[in-house]
Design a protein around this motif. Sequence first.
Motif, PDB file in Angstrom:
ATOM      1  N   ASP A 233       0.807  -1.223   0.000  1.00 45.35           N
ATOM      2  CA  ASP A 233       0.000   0.000   0.000  1.00 45.35           C
ATOM      3  C   ASP A 233       0.840   1.273   0.000  1.00 45.35           C
ATOM      4  OD1 ASP A 233      -2.092  -1.744   0.115  1.00 45.35           O
ATOM      5  OD2 ASP A 233      -2.609  -1.353   2.216  1.00 45.35           O
ATOM      6  N   ASP A 234       2.003   1.213   0.677  1.00 43.03           N
ATOM      7  CA  ASP A 234       2.785   2.434   0.867  1.00 43.03           C
ATOM      8  C   ASP A 234       4.075   2.487   0.047  1.00 43.03           C
ATOM      9  OD1 ASP A 234       0.878   3.192   2.753  1.00 43.03           O
ATOM     10  OD2 ASP A 234       1.972   2.283   4.410  1.00 43.03           O
ATOM     11  N   LEU A 235       4.718   1.340  -0.144  1.00 50.31           N
ATOM     12  CA  LEU A 235       6.052   1.343  -0.745  1.00 50.31           C
ATOM     13  C   LEU A 235       6.090   0.895  -2.202  1.00 50.31           C
ATOM     14  CD1 LEU A 235       8.196  -0.101   2.205  1.00 50.31           C
ATOM     15  CD2 LEU A 235       7.436   2.236   1.796  1.00 50.31           C
ATOM     16  N   ASN A 236       4.981   0.372  -2.712  1.00 49.80           N
ATOM     17  CA  ASN A 236       4.941  -0.147  -4.096  1.00 49.80           C
ATOM     18  C   ASN A 236       6.080  -1.124  -4.362  1.00 49.80           C
ATOM     19  OD1 ASN A 236       2.671   1.477  -4.785  1.00 49.80           O
ATOM     20  ND2 ASN A 236       4.018   3.230  -5.080  1.00 49.80           N
ATOM     21  N   TYR A 237       6.249  -2.049  -3.462  1.00 52.41           N
ATOM     22  CA  TYR A 237       7.376  -2.985  -3.492  1.00 52.41           C
ATOM     23  C   TYR A 237       7.038  -4.196  -4.354  1.00 52.41           C
ATOM     24  CZ  TYR A 237      10.822  -6.325  -1.649  1.00 52.41           C
ATOM     25  OH  TYR A 237      11.824  -7.248  -1.519  1.00 52.41           O
ATOM     26  N   GLU A 238       7.889  -4.483  -5.346  1.00 52.42           N
ATOM     27  CA  GLU A 238       7.605  -5.582  -6.268  1.00 52.42           C
ATOM     28  C   GLU A 238       8.831  -6.440  -6.566  1.00 52.42           C
ATOM     29  OE1 GLU A 238       6.033  -3.678  -9.729  1.00 52.42           O
ATOM     30  OE2 GLU A 238       4.036  -3.401  -8.854  1.00 52.42           O
ATOM     31  N   VAL A 239       9.859  -6.366  -5.721  1.00 51.86           N
ATOM     32  CA  VAL A 239      11.115  -7.061  -6.011  1.00 51.86           C
ATOM     33  C   VAL A 239      10.933  -8.570  -6.197  1.00 51.86           C
ATOM     34  CG1 VAL A 239      13.384  -7.668  -5.058  1.00 51.86           C
ATOM     35  CG2 VAL A 239      12.605  -5.295  -5.036  1.00 51.86           C
ATOM     36  N   PRO A 240      10.209  -9.285  -5.339  1.00 51.79           N
ATOM     37  CA  PRO A 240      10.069 -10.739  -5.559  1.00 51.79           C
ATOM     38  C   PRO A 240       9.456 -11.097  -6.907  1.00 51.79           C
ATOM     39  CG  PRO A 240       9.422 -10.183  -3.325  1.00 51.79           C
ATOM     40  CD  PRO A 240       9.590  -8.888  -4.057  1.00 51.79           C
ATOM     41  N   SER A 241       8.440 -10.345  -7.321  1.00 49.61           N
ATOM     42  CA  SER A 241       7.813 -10.653  -8.607  1.00 49.61           C
ATOM     43  C   SER A 241       8.734 -10.292  -9.773  1.00 49.61           C
ATOM     44  CB  SER A 241       6.468  -9.929  -8.743  1.00 49.61           C
ATOM     45  OG  SER A 241       6.633  -8.525  -8.687  1.00 49.61           O
ATOM     46  N   VAL A 242       9.532  -9.225  -9.634  1.00 51.52           N
ATOM     47  CA  VAL A 242      10.493  -8.868 -10.686  1.00 51.52           C
ATOM     48  C   VAL A 242      11.554  -9.956 -10.813  1.00 51.52           C
ATOM     49  CG1 VAL A 242      12.246  -7.207 -11.415  1.00 51.52           C
ATOM     50  CG2 VAL A 242      10.100  -6.392 -10.427  1.00 51.52           C
ATOM     51  N   ILE A 243      12.063 -10.438  -9.699  1.00 51.57           N
ATOM     52  CA  ILE A 243      13.029 -11.539  -9.738  1.00 51.57           C
ATOM     53  C   ILE A 243      12.407 -12.761 -10.393  1.00 51.57           C
ATOM     54  CG2 ILE A 243      14.311 -13.191  -8.305  1.00 51.57           C
ATOM     55  CD1 ILE A 243      14.882 -10.951  -6.347  1.00 51.57           C
ATOM     56  N   ARG A 244      11.177 -13.029 -10.046  1.00 50.60           N
ATOM     57  CA  ARG A 244      10.459 -14.177 -10.636  1.00 50.60           C
ATOM     58  C   ARG A 244      10.430 -14.078 -12.162  1.00 50.60           C
ATOM     59  NH1 ARG A 244       8.206 -17.264 -13.303  1.00 50.60           N
ATOM     60  NH2 ARG A 244       6.399 -18.574 -12.894  1.00 50.60           N
ATOM     61  N   HIS A 245      10.092 -12.904 -12.693  1.00 50.02           N
ATOM     62  CA  HIS A 245      10.015 -12.742 -14.147  1.00 50.02           C
ATOM     63  C   HIS A 245      11.400 -12.775 -14.802  1.00 50.02           C
ATOM     64  CE1 HIS A 245       5.757 -12.192 -14.141  1.00 50.02           C
ATOM     65  NE2 HIS A 245       5.796 -11.100 -13.397  1.00 50.02           N
ATOM     66  N   MET A 246      12.404 -12.227 -14.116  1.00 43.31           N
ATOM     67  CA  MET A 246      13.761 -12.276 -14.660  1.00 43.31           C
ATOM     68  C   MET A 246      14.263 -13.708 -14.767  1.00 43.31           C
ATOM     69  SD  MET A 246      15.708  -9.083 -12.769  1.00 43.31           S
ATOM     70  CE  MET A 246      17.269  -9.417 -13.603  1.00 43.31           C
ATOM     71  N   MET A 247      13.803 -14.565 -13.877  1.00 38.23           N
ATOM     72  CA  MET A 247      14.307 -15.940 -13.852  1.00 38.23           C
ATOM     73  C   MET A 247      13.623 -16.852 -14.855  1.00 38.23           C
ATOM     74  SD  MET A 247      16.695 -15.644 -11.794  1.00 38.23           S
ATOM     75  CE  MET A 247      17.156 -17.364 -11.924  1.00 38.23           C
ATOM     76  N   ASP A 248      12.582 -16.383 -15.516  1.00 32.98           N
ATOM     77  CA  ASP A 248      11.854 -17.239 -16.467  1.00 32.98           C
ATOM     78  C   ASP A 248      12.770 -17.799 -17.557  1.00 32.98           C
ATOM     79  OD1 ASP A 248       9.452 -17.102 -15.195  1.00 32.98           O
ATOM     80  OD2 ASP A 248       8.632 -15.494 -16.439  1.00 32.98           O
ATOM     81  N   ARG A 249      13.758 -17.013 -17.970  1.00 34.13           N
ATOM     82  CA  ARG A 249      14.641 -17.456 -19.056  1.00 34.13           C
ATOM     83  C   ARG A 249      15.699 -18.447 -18.581  1.00 34.13           C
ATOM     84  NH1 ARG A 249      18.214 -12.257 -20.792  1.00 34.13           N
ATOM     85  NH2 ARG A 249      19.151 -13.867 -22.107  1.00 34.13           N
ATOM     86  N   TYR A 250      15.895 -18.529 -17.258  1.00 33.67           N
ATOM     87  CA  TYR A 250      16.933 -19.417 -16.725  1.00 33.67           C
ATOM     88  C   TYR A 250      16.363 -20.661 -16.041  1.00 33.67           C
ATOM     89  CZ  TYR A 250      19.557 -15.124 -17.399  1.00 33.67           C
ATOM     90  OH  TYR A 250      20.111 -13.996 -17.960  1.00 33.67           O
ATOM     91  N   LEU A 251      15.137 -20.563 -15.591  1.00 32.22           N
ATOM     92  CA  LEU A 251      14.531 -21.683 -14.872  1.00 32.22           C
ATOM     93  C   LEU A 251      13.346 -22.216 -15.652  1.00 32.22           C
ATOM     94  CD1 LEU A 251      14.414 -20.211 -11.238  1.00 32.22           C
ATOM     95  CD2 LEU A 251      16.280 -21.462 -12.323  1.00 32.22           C
ATOM     96  N   THR A 252      13.297 -23.501 -15.797  1.00 30.23           N
ATOM     97  CA  THR A 252      12.118 -24.155 -16.360  1.00 30.23           C
ATOM     98  C   THR A 252      11.621 -25.161 -15.343  1.00 30.23           C
ATOM     99  OG1 THR A 252      13.490 -25.843 -17.417  1.00 30.23           O
ATOM    100  CG2 THR A 252      12.932 -23.890 -18.727  1.00 30.23           C
ATOM    101  N   ASN A 253      10.361 -25.533 -15.456  1.00 28.24           N
ATOM    102  CA  ASN A 253       9.799 -26.466 -14.486  1.00 28.24           C
ATOM    103  C   ASN A 253      10.628 -27.744 -14.432  1.00 28.24           C
ATOM    104  OD1 ASN A 253       7.672 -24.884 -13.617  1.00 28.24           O
ATOM    105  ND2 ASN A 253       6.312 -25.552 -15.263  1.00 28.24           N
ATOM    106  N   GLY A 254      11.057 -28.062 -13.229  1.00 28.89           N
ATOM    107  CA  GLY A 254      11.854 -29.263 -13.025  1.00 28.89           C
ATOM    108  C   GLY A 254      13.341 -29.045 -13.075  1.00 28.89           C
TER     109      GLY A 254
END
Length: 417
Positions: A233-254
């Motif tokens: 609500d106050d800080l507009n913090y999104e670091v975990p989700s940004v890391i998640r999207h950055m990792m899509d190219r390096y991590l695949t299921n399994g």
Amino acid sequence: MSHKNKSKKKIRRDIARKLKLRGKCKKKNPSDSKGLFNQTPFPTEADIMSISRHQQTMKINEYSSKTPSSKKDWCNMIEACELQLRENGPNCPLYNNLGLARLNLGEHDKAEVALLKAIQFKEADSITFFNLGLVYKAQKRLSLARDTYQHAIKLDPNNFKCLVNLSNLLLGLRDYDGALNTYRQAHKIQPNHPNTNFMLAALEGRYVSQAPQQFVRDLFDQYAATFEQHLQDDLNYEVPSVIRHMMDRYLTNGSVESLLDLGCGTGLVGCAFADHHIKLVVGVDLSPKMLEQARIKDCYSELHTGDLLHFLQQTKLRFDFFVAADVFIYIGDLKPVLTGMRRCAKAGAIVAFSFECSSAKEIQLRHTGRFAHNHKYVCQVATETGWQLLDQKQLVLRNQRGIVDGSIVVLRLRPPQ
């Protein structure tokens, strides 16, 4: 003796037993530093004033071993206060303790009413005004909180807890000179208090390698209940989700079997990667109360309370993915932690972490009590400890007293040469 009087005595004995209170009123001990760095209302022994300084049938005194720690305890205190108010009439200590109990139940408006009644009495002291300041702080009425803290300190210049809370409040108001002066006053009272010494170093521009464990633990224990709401609500913090999207190219299921979330807090990283169905997800954090929130999410295989560097040095587990979201802002020298991750990394392991950016110094301890790092320094330390840069992204980490610029880097463990 009438049945009614017997019933009242039974109620008094029952309340006293539940609250585990006994003995005579004790004078506040200014050297007691337990939990004193918290800005939010979590009291120490010195917080719980005697409910009565007068000759009353039952006296409720300072806690001899522990303070209320549950909703039930605080409700019992309210019951005790209200019983005494009905039987003996208004007095300052009763209203003080009633306000303190309601404060710790989050009933801020009712707490304010009780404490405003308390300060009408001549015997209203520094603790009473300090508790009222805590109410105003919780209500985000920061100017009133500041003025009330200052009055409490005028009544008792040795009120260490109030001095520290006022210092923290002044930091939030960007009154750095005022915060520095108030921290120095607190330092004179308790020269060995690690949290105060750390903040003095930050405000005086002195280097230390990392924030004290007690500083981080106290900060996030008092922050745990409202942590995620404040971030969103106050800080507009999104670091975990940004890391998640950055990792899509390096991590695949399994492709990832084990994840270590360093400084996992309430479990935002665990939630962000839940759809990867990682077999082993381990979280480590200094704050027990933050881990309580993470445990509720049921995203982790294991949760450990303790220092992340100690965990990295001692664990027998091996990981192929590490995440540290907004953790290195409390660590200056990154070399030991990157070395520790290498120790328990599988071949080809990946690390993703965020940090506040410093445009000048390699490591900068800011007035906020957080560290910033120069990007060149981060890459240099990564290379020295056996990691190679895969990806990086500059972003606004959060909106906290202005925009906080930062970066996320992704590293891979270099193969042995």
